[in-house]
Structure formats: C-alpha cells, structure tokens
Design a protein around this motif. Structure first.
Motif, PDB file in Angstrom:
ATOM      1  N   ARG A 627       0.855  -1.185   0.000  1.00 22.39           N
ATOM      2  CA  ARG A 627       0.000   0.000   0.000  1.00 22.39           C
ATOM      3  C   ARG A 627       0.895   1.240   0.000  1.00 22.39           C
ATOM      4  O   ARG A 627       1.575   1.518   1.000  1.00 22.39           O
ATOM      5  CB  ARG A 627      -0.904   0.022   1.236  1.00 22.39           C
ATOM      6  CG  ARG A 627      -1.879  -1.137   1.327  1.00 22.39           C
ATOM      7  CD  ARG A 627      -3.028  -0.991   0.338  1.00 22.39           C
ATOM      8  NE  ARG A 627      -4.068  -1.980   0.583  1.00 22.39           N
ATOM      9  CZ  ARG A 627      -4.144  -3.154  -0.046  1.00 22.39           C
ATOM     10  NH1 ARG A 627      -3.223  -3.475  -0.955  1.00 22.39           N
ATOM     11  NH2 ARG A 627      -5.124  -3.995   0.212  1.00 22.39           N
ATOM     12  N   ARG A 630       4.421   0.671   1.062  1.00 21.91           N
ATOM     13  CA  ARG A 630       4.631   0.001   2.350  1.00 21.91           C
ATOM     14  C   ARG A 630       3.919  -1.336   2.356  1.00 21.91           C
ATOM     15  O   ARG A 630       2.862  -1.503   1.741  1.00 21.91           O
ATOM     16  CB  ARG A 630       4.099   0.856   3.503  1.00 21.91           C
ATOM     17  CG  ARG A 630       4.821   2.188   3.690  1.00 21.91           C
ATOM     18  CD  ARG A 630       4.326   2.856   4.951  1.00 21.91           C
ATOM     19  NE  ARG A 630       4.570   2.026   6.124  1.00 21.91           N
ATOM     20  CZ  ARG A 630       4.049   2.250   7.333  1.00 21.91           C
ATOM     21  NH1 ARG A 630       3.243   3.275   7.513  1.00 21.91           N
ATOM     22  NH2 ARG A 630       4.329   1.456   8.346  1.00 21.91           N
ATOM     23  N   VAL A 632       1.701  -4.239   4.101  1.00 18.96           N
ATOM     24  CA  VAL A 632       0.703  -4.442   5.144  1.00 18.96           C
ATOM     25  C   VAL A 632       0.286  -5.903   5.105  1.00 18.96           C
ATOM     26  O   VAL A 632       0.394  -6.583   4.077  1.00 18.96           O
ATOM     27  CB  VAL A 632      -0.546  -3.542   4.949  1.00 18.96           C
ATOM     28  CG1 VAL A 632      -0.160  -2.078   4.950  1.00 18.96           C
ATOM     29  CG2 VAL A 632      -1.295  -3.919   3.682  1.00 18.96           C
ATOM     30  N   ALA A 634      -3.002  -7.864   5.187  1.00 20.23           N
ATOM     31  CA  ALA A 634      -4.443  -7.661   5.042  1.00 20.23           C
ATOM     32  C   ALA A 634      -5.155  -8.903   5.545  1.00 20.23           C
ATOM     33  O   ALA A 634      -4.852 -10.023   5.115  1.00 20.23           O
ATOM     34  CB  ALA A 634      -4.809  -7.378   3.595  1.00 20.23           C
ATOM     35  N   GLU A 675      -6.197  -4.026   7.939  1.00 19.18           N
ATOM     36  CA  GLU A 675      -4.803  -3.948   7.506  1.00 19.18           C
ATOM     37  C   GLU A 675      -3.898  -3.646   8.691  1.00 19.18           C
ATOM     38  O   GLU A 675      -4.200  -2.768   9.512  1.00 19.18           O
ATOM     39  CB  GLU A 675      -4.622  -2.875   6.432  1.00 19.18           C
ATOM     40  CG  GLU A 675      -5.333  -3.210   5.124  1.00 19.18           C
ATOM     41  CD  GLU A 675      -5.081  -2.167   4.044  1.00 19.18           C
ATOM     42  OE1 GLU A 675      -5.548  -2.389   2.912  1.00 19.18           O
ATOM     43  OE2 GLU A 675      -4.415  -1.138   4.337  1.00 19.18           O
ATOM     44  N   THR A 676      -2.813  -4.393   8.778  1.00 14.77           N
ATOM     45  CA  THR A 676      -1.801  -4.190   9.813  1.00 14.77           C
ATOM     46  C   THR A 676      -0.484  -3.839   9.150  1.00 14.77           C
ATOM     47  O   THR A 676       0.057  -4.639   8.371  1.00 14.77           O
ATOM     48  CB  THR A 676      -1.626  -5.473  10.646  1.00 14.77           C
ATOM     49  OG1 THR A 676      -2.873  -5.821  11.263  1.00 14.77           O
ATOM     50  CG2 THR A 676      -0.554  -5.288  11.699  1.00 14.77           C
ATOM     51  N   PRO A 677       0.060  -2.666   9.376  1.00 18.63           N
ATOM     52  CA  PRO A 677       1.341  -2.297   8.766  1.00 18.63           C
ATOM     53  C   PRO A 677       2.465  -3.238   9.236  1.00 18.63           C
ATOM     54  O   PRO A 677       2.503  -3.651  10.395  1.00 18.63           O
ATOM     55  CB  PRO A 677       1.583  -0.869   9.244  1.00 18.63           C
ATOM     56  CG  PRO A 677       0.237  -0.366   9.668  1.00 18.63           C
ATOM     57  CD  PRO A 677      -0.507  -1.565  10.173  1.00 18.63           C
TER      58      PRO A 677
END
Length: 801
Positions: A627, A630, A632, A634, A675-677
């Motif tokens: 994204r 970067r 992520v 998902a 979403e988790t970075p």
C-alpha cells in the motif's frame, strides 16, 4: 391423467449403414460405441474424425399407433442438435434449427417409422451466412450462424468436434381435456413471508368448464379456477426459512406441487423445489466508478466464483452424478458462484438442482460468445423462443441469481475491429440491449439482468473499463507478468486466469506411448490457445530458471506458476473489498484432456490451482500486500462474525534463521478487511530474506490440514533470484497418508499423487514448510504405500541450476 413414456429402439443410419443408437446421445458417442471411430480425446484422433460434423445423419425408430384412451398424443423432444427434419410414416412433422429448445408435435392417431434427419451443422451455418452476410468472430468456425453450443466448433481450450443427434430425452405424452403447458413461478419474500405465485398456461383439447388448479407448498394449499387458457395461484408461506449462499447460511428447499383438475379428477401435475431469497445487483455509482455487487437477503457479498464450461464436449455424457461431483468439488474449494459461460449451454436440471442444494450461486449467460451474431431471420425468432423457454424452465431454482446477455461481444464490437468490418450490419446489440432484457423483465422480474460480460453499463464508457461494472483481465496472461494484476482494482473481475497442463496421469492416458515434452506432437495438439506454449514459457521465464529437456520439472513449474498467478490476483482483489466485489476464475473444468486455464483437468483430476483456491476462497484470508510503497498484512474476513486474534510476523533468511519477529492484534469486523502495517525492521531486505505472517485459532481457514492456522508468505524477489538451499526433508508413509518433515526451507512442496497411482488423489496441493515443520498429506486410492515412491512423486523449489 397425463401419461409419459420414453421412446426407445433408436438406430443411427448413414449412407446405408445402420448402427445402434443411444438416446440421449450424439453421433460421435454412437460411432465410438460401435468401434467405428477412434477416441477423439486420444492423440490426434480429433483431426481424424472431423468428417463426422460435415455429414448428414438420420436417427430412426418406430412409433406405435396404439389407442390409449386419451384424446391427444404428443411426441416431445427435449433437445435436438441442431438442424433436423422430423418425419413420421413419410409425413413431415416439422423442421427444427435450435439446440437450446424443446419441441412438441401432435401425433394423435399416428404411428409408423419415425425419422429424424440431421443436416450438417457446417452446411446450415454456411447457408445462413450466405443469406445474412459475413460477420466477424474470434475464431474462423461459423458458430454464430446457428443456435448451437458454440464450443462444439472448438475454442482455445476445446476440440473441434461438431456434434449432431438427439441429445436430450424423447418421450410420448398422452393426455385428455387439458394439460399444463407452462408454469412460471415467481418466488419472493415479502416482510418475512415467502410467496410463490404460479402463473399458468393451460392447453386444452376442447373447451371444458370445471378446470381448477391446486397448488401446495409444504402444508399450505390454495385452489383457483382456470379461465380461458390460464390462471394465477398465489401461495403464502409465513415464517419461510431463507435460502442462503454457501458459507452464509442454510439452503432450505420447499416442494411445490401444482395439480390441474377437471372437476375432481387430476389431469396433470407439475413439481419443483424452490427457495425463498431476495437477490439484487447493486450497480450504483460512487467515487471509484460504478459498482457491481451481488446482494442476497440484504447481505452484500464478495463473489468467489469460477467459470463453468460444458464438462464434456459431448454433453449427453454428463450424468447427474458427474454434475454433482464436479459442483461438490467447486463447493469444497470455497467457491460460492458458478458462471455458466455463454459459449456453452443452458445446463440440465441436474446442474441447477445440485447448485440449489450446495448453495452455489449461478450466473447464467445466454448462449452468445466472442462473435458478431446476425439479428435477421431465421436467427432472431429462434433467439427469442429459446430465451422464453429457458428463462421459465430455470426460474424455480434459487441458486440462479443473474441473467447475462453475452460473453465479450460488446467488448468485441468496440475493441476487436468489428465496428469497422460490420459497416452498420446487425451484430447482436439488439439481443443484448433489447430482446433479452425485455424477455427477462416480462417473465422473470425477480432476478437482475446485465447486458454482457464485460460491460461498463453504458456506451459512454469503454465496455471493459475496470472502474465500471464487470471486467475481463486478459492482458496479463497474453502479454504481461501476473504481478501486473496488482496494478488495477476492478469493480468485479468476471474472467482472468493462467494456463497449466493437466495432471501427469491424464497426459499419459491421452498421449499413450509419446515421449512427453512441452512441444511434443501430442502436447501441441492438446494446446489450443494461440501461442499458448509461448505464453507459458514467457510466464515461467519471468520467475524461474527452467531446465531444458526436463519435462517433469517443466510440468511442475507450470503448475506452480498457474497457482501463483491466480493467487496474486485474488489476494490483491479480495484485499480491496468492497471496491472490488468479486472474482470469477477462468476456469473450473475442462471438456477433454488439454493444457488450459482449468483448476480440474479433463479427466477430473485436481491441479494444484484447485487446492490453492481452497485457501484463496476461504472465509478468512491472510495476505501480504503493498500500500503506497509500504507492506501491510491484510486480513480478509468474509464471515458474519468479527475476527479477533493475533498475527505473528517473522523475517527469516532462506537458510532458516529468524532475523526479527513481532506480534500484532487483529480486530476485523464482519465482512470487512483489516490492515496491519509491517514494521520496517520486518520488511525483507533482499532476495535472501522473506516474511511469514501467521494467525492461529481461525476456524474458517481454508485448505486441508490448515488446523485453524492462516499463513501468508511474502518473498520480495522472483524465484529465479532466490538462493534456495538444497531442500532436505524426511518422508514417511502409512495407509492413506504421506508425512514430510522439513530440515530446511521447502517451498511449494507438491505431492503428485497420480504418479503413485492414476486413481490416487492428494488432499492438498502446494505447501511451504519452514525448517522443523511437517505436513501430513492425505492420499486416497493408493493401495501400496511406499516411502521411496512417495519421495519420487514429491516436487519442490530447488536451487537454480
């Protein structure tokens, strides 16, 4: 009471020769049974039997003229393929020209020799072309000039085997006074009440008072008088249980019985099963364009679909059991939508019955595909007649949720040079934007209609505009790398796919004695796509170092590449729900042994792609995406329940060393994507590193042996750049299982069970193991477990040679 009996005793006659004929069937299957032709699925025999489609053929039997005590006797053909003349005792009953229709002839008091003489489909198509003029198409064969299954004439995955014959059942019906000529069920839900409205057409032998209808749904009964030639009966079912797509709820079906009476005597009965549900198609505009979202019972769905082609080039061979097996395979792979593609058929009741029971939504194309179709007679009247018959025939099925006007013809007109070539001649637009929506609106207003696939909803936009409506993504397979799937977020991807050859045992059966190579004669004959092998080779070269003259390795890597390509698309598009509201993989099945885009090959064997679909189409999916530069993680949650848990992130070296780790909390709402970075220290630094994301305790994970664990693996480089270690693993076997214990990274481990035994089947496809991990693979149909044989049938990624 109406009496129906099959008509048997058929013979096939051609140029003075007589053979036994099986009805339903076709000329090819009768010739095969008599040993008169070779199996066209084997070697290059397809070419040797091309003459069959260019001859005339006659089916004959005897219709007894037996007094039955009934006023009328009808001869009913459920399907004739395609152009035929029917005579009884030398008397012409009629001429027909449409495979997609049924036909009924009054033979009251008649009997004697019955003949059905089929013209060559080629001769008829050429005659129509001469009358209406030439029209462009994707293939040189003249399939657009008659109402016949287009892929009989070959496709980029199918053989050219132009059939003729009585392909659906024939029966004699005897009746008196009146019969049920047509029953049109409108099934709706109104404020929690299930409603079945039966709109009935009655055929009479004479004007007779006292005709009544009795409708029963469960324990609810309603009666109505017949006035003139028809009547309407409305039955309400309070507290009706809703029918849901698989994964969203149950599939309750209600038996509907309609009986026509004269006074108190029953004359005819119609029985079907229905399901109560509401279906909508949301095509409203938003900031991203025009949506295309199926809504069932108020729930917005990401459609997890596959495209369906006829399961055999000789459709009469597809039995109820075969339909059920193939559709059960689809359901077990997490599929919830089947698109019946427009170059094929309106399938038999058995197909839709199975979809009703399995909770598989059906998107039904009208049979138009990849060509400009003339709108003049004799085609125009046939198109409307077949549409009217099949819309009514299929209306009872709750699984049917969408009518679609055509496959790729609106796109072809705009993009494939047709507009200039046609010079104003008709090409089908009047069907897709006129006749068909009018027929659906009149007969089946409970279901949505869309003009085509792809279609952006308006000529003011390109028909295949990904921002509007349905999109077919074929540039990637034809010209690009599958990583380019990530460059777009279409609103609904109705076709995309990647090729791979069939299973090894399927090739061995279809090409007996051949030394297999990617370009061996039999392999090339069973590759119908334009530059198919070139596209396979270029697709492989972008990702792998492919050893020359190593067919087994090539075969394995093409299977891996197919699964990787489809996974790249689905993971990306699912992670963009609700902007993207569905994917329909091209294709589920094959109609013969061939290199194609299928997940299940022509012998019914499951490719690695099939097992990958079980992961990709699971209710919950974990995927690593990019994204805005970067990474992520998902978390795609298609469940009706909230998803809460943790995800463990590890950056690893390909040698197995953990370089960094972290955990993050998951909290994803129902039918949402979270979403988790990925922290910077966990982003792989080069080709020697990769990222693993694991989430445990997930009961809706997909794939055999997932054991509630979801895993996403992200390599930042292509395989040809990854310095894989030489794989080391142990293999042990027991009845019904093969267990592999990894000592190194083992990527894309695959047990090709059909190499152990042609009847063997593994319960999973590609598996990636980290050092110390093990996997137990279930194997059915392998009678003599042997560890050495199992090891020989195992493939995985290896260091580049």
């Amino acid at each position: 009471m109406l009496e129906a009996s099959p008509l048997d005793g058929w013979k096939l006659r051609h140029e003075g020769e007589e053979l036994p004929a099986v009805v339903p069937g076709c000329v090819h299957t009768d010739l095969l049974a008599a040993g008169a032709i070779s199996d066209p699925f084997v070697g290059s025999a397809e070419s040797e039997v091309a003459w069959v489609g260019r001859r005339e053929w006659t089916y004959e039997t005897h219709l007894p003229a037996v007094p039955s005590g009934h006023e009328q006797t009808d001869l009913v053909f459920d399907g004739l393929d395609t152009v035929a003349e029917i005579t009884l005792a030398g008397r012409l009953l009629g001429r027909v020209r449409n495979m997609h229709r049924s036909y009924r002839f009054d033979v009251t008091g008649l009997g004697g020799p019955l003949s059905v003489r089929f013209a060559s489909a080629y001769a008829e198509a050429e005659a129509v072309r001469g009358k209406v003029g030439d029209r462009p198409g994707a293939y040189a064969e003249p399939y657009q000039y008659l109402r016949k299954m287009a892929c009989s004439f070959g496709w980029d995955w199918g053989p050219t085997l132009v059939t003729a014959g009585i392909w659906r059942p024939v029966r004699v019906e005897r009746w008196s006074t009146a019969r049920l000529a047509r029953v049109r069920p409108l099934v709706t839900v109104e404020q929690g009440v299930g409603v079945v409205e039966l709109l009935v057409d009655v055929e009479r032998t004479r004007v007779q008072a006292g005709l009544t209808l009795e409708a029963r749904v469960g324990d609810r009964r309603v009666r109505a008088d017949v006035v003139g030639s028809g009547a309407a009966v409305r039955v309400e079912v309070p507290d009706a249980q809703l029918w849901w797509p698989r994964g969203c709820g149950e599939q309750p079906l209600y038996e509907v019985e309609l009986t026509l009476h004269h006074n108190s005597a029953p004359l005819d009965v119609w029985r079907r099963r229905v399901g109560f549900r509401r279906v909508e198609l949301d095509t409203s505009a938003d900031a991203r364009g025009t949506g295309f979202t199926l809504v069932v019972n108020g729930e917005r769905l990401f459609a997890r679909g596959v495209n369906w082609i006829p399961d055999d080039v000789f459709p009469s061979r597809v039995t109820r059991e075969r339909y059920r097996k193939r559709l059960r395979q689809a359901a077990d792979a997490g599929v919830d939508l089947i698109r019946v593609w427009g170059g094929g058929l309106y399938e038999s009741e058995d197909f839709y019955d199975a979809c009703d029971e399995l909770g598989l939504l059906v998107w039904q194309d009208f049979p138009f595909a990849c060509a400009a179709y003339p709108e003049e007679q004799p085609l125009r009247g046939e198109v409307e007649a077949e549409a009217r018959e099949n819309v009514v025939r299929l209306m009872p099925h709750p699984s049917l949720v969408l009518w679609n006007g055509n496959n790729e013809n609106l796109w072809g007109f705009r993009d494939w040079g047709w507009e200039e070539r046609l010079g104003g001649d008709s090409w089908g637009e009047g069907y897709y934007l006129g006749v068909l929506p009018r027929v659906v609106a009149e007969l089946d207003p409970t279901r949505p209609y869309t003009a085509g696939s792809p279609w952006s909803g308006s000529w003011s936009r390109h028909p295949n505009d990904p921002a509007h409506g349905t999109h077919h993504s074929w540039e990637v397979w034809n010209r690009q790398d599958y990583a380019d799937y990530r460059s777009e977020v279409p609103r609904f991807v109705a076709e995309f796919g990647w090729q791979a050859p069939p299973a090894h045992a399927t090739l061995r059966r279809a090409l007996p004695g051949e030394v297999l190579a990617a370009d061996s004669p039999g392999m090339l004959h069973h590759q119908k796509a334009e530059d198919g092998n070139g596209k396979l080779a270029r697709g492989l070269a972008r990702h792998f170092v492919v050893p020359e003259a190593d067919f087994d390795r090539w075969h394995y890597l093409t299977q891996v590449n197919q699964a990787r390509a489809v996974a790249t698309g689905i993971e990306h598009w699912r992670s963009h729900w609700p902007v993207c509201a569905g994917t329909i993989v091209w294709q589920l099945n094959d109609c013969w042994p061939v290199t194609s885009w299928s997940a299940i090959d022509g012998d019914g064997r499951e490719k690695p792609l099939y097992h990958e679909l079980r992961r990709l189409y699971a209710d919950r999916l974990l995927t690593v995406q990019e994204r805005e530069g970067r990474l992520v993680v998902a978390a795609v949650n298609q469940c009706a329940e909230r998803w809460e848990g943790t995800v463990t992130l590890r950056r690893l070296s390909v040698q197995g060393r953990e370089l960094a780790a972290a955990t993050a909390e998951l909290a994803v709402g129902a039918r949402e994507v979270g979403e988790t970075p990925v922290p910077a220290e966990l982003v792989p630094a080069g080709a020697e590193e990769f990222l693993v994301a694991d989430s445990r305790g997930c009961p809706r994970a997909g794939g055999a042996g997932s054991e509630g664990r979801l895993r996403a693996v992200h390599f930042p480089a292509s395989d040809r750049e990854v310095p894989y270690p030489r794989p080391e693993f142990e293999v042990s076997v027991a009845p019904g299982t093969v267990t592999v214990t990894a000592h190194t990274l083992v990527r894309d481990l695959l047990l090709q069970a059909d190499r152990l035994d042609p009847d063997a089947r593994a319960d999973r496809g590609l598996v990636t193991l980290l050092p110390g991990e093990r996997v137990t693979i279930g194997v059915e149909g392998w009678q003599t477990p042997d560890a050495a044989a199992a090891r020989a049938a195992l493939y995985c990624q290896e260091p580049a040679r």
